[in-house]
Design an enzyme around this catalytic site. Structure first.
Site, PDB file in Angstrom:
ATOM      1  N   ASN A 149      -3.444  -4.407  -0.950  1.00 41.88           N
ATOM      2  CA  ASN A 149      -4.802  -4.288  -1.653  1.00 41.88           C
ATOM      3  C   ASN A 149      -4.675  -3.137  -2.543  1.00 41.88           C
ATOM      4  O   ASN A 149      -5.782  -3.048  -3.385  1.00 41.88           O
ATOM      5  CB  ASN A 149      -5.872  -4.808  -0.698  1.00 41.88           C
ATOM      6  CG  ASN A 149      -5.938  -3.351   0.445  1.00 41.88           C
ATOM      7  OD1 ASN A 149      -5.134  -2.806   0.926  1.00 41.88           O
ATOM      8  ND2 ASN A 149      -7.303  -3.206   0.779  1.00 41.88           N
ATOM      9  N   HIS A 150      -4.229  -1.817  -1.951  1.00 46.78           N
ATOM     10  CA  HIS A 150      -4.206  -0.691  -2.949  1.00 46.78           C
ATOM     11  C   HIS A 150      -3.447  -0.754  -4.168  1.00 46.78           C
ATOM     12  O   HIS A 150      -3.485   0.094  -4.885  1.00 46.78           O
ATOM     13  CB  HIS A 150      -4.279   0.580  -2.205  1.00 46.78           C
ATOM     14  CG  HIS A 150      -5.225   0.677  -1.143  1.00 46.78           C
ATOM     15  ND1 HIS A 150      -5.154   1.290   0.110  1.00 46.78           N
ATOM     16  CD2 HIS A 150      -6.406   0.389  -0.905  1.00 46.78           C
ATOM     17  CE1 HIS A 150      -6.123   1.272   0.752  1.00 46.78           C
ATOM     18  NE2 HIS A 150      -7.053   0.527   0.023  1.00 46.78           N
ATOM     19  N   ASP A 152       0.883  -1.247  -0.109  1.00 48.66           N
ATOM     20  CA  ASP A 152       0.162   0.118   0.004  1.00 48.66           C
ATOM     21  C   ASP A 152       0.744   1.532   0.059  1.00 48.66           C
ATOM     22  O   ASP A 152       0.500   2.192   0.924  1.00 48.66           O
ATOM     23  CB  ASP A 152      -1.134  -0.050   1.196  1.00 48.66           C
ATOM     24  CG  ASP A 152      -2.119  -0.960   0.860  1.00 48.66           C
ATOM     25  OD1 ASP A 152      -2.429  -1.352  -0.357  1.00 48.66           O
ATOM     26  OD2 ASP A 152      -2.721  -1.315   1.797  1.00 48.66           O
TER      27      ASP A 152
END
Length: 101
Positions: free
Chosen positions: A82-83, A18
């Site tokens: 997840n980003h 992230d």
């Protein structure tokens, strides 16, 4: 973090994913990230370690500090969060782009 790592002559920086808040950061955000990484990570410092494991999972097939055309003095190792997940058609994320810039 990069400023402290450079001042204290850290061997590397580990980023647990992230880097960006958005999966598809704006161009200006990528340019700012490139500027910061250039300022703190590109220099003549010696790298005091080597990667012994298989490097085929790296974007370019090798760690960028071993690329003779780059002058990396503070390596940053990261995983996709997840980003940062590579979800485009060609499975490339902004982190992959930064790894080759």
């Amino acid at each position: 973090i990069l400023q402290i790592a450079k001042e204290r002559r850290a061997d590397c920086v580990l980023l647990g994913g992230d880097l960006f808040h958005d999966n598809k950061p704006s161009r200006s955000t990528i340019v700012k990230a490139m500027d910061i990484l250039t300022r703190y990570c590109l220099n003549d410092a010696d790298i005091g370690f080597e990667i012994l494991s298989d490097q085929s999972n790296f974007t370019t097939g090798q760690v960028n500090y071993e690329n003779e055309n780059m002058n990396v003095g503070l390596p940053v190792f990261t995983i996709h969060g997840n980003h940062d997940d590579p979800s485009s058609v060609d499975n490339t994320s902004a982190v992959d782009i930064l790894a080759t810039a």
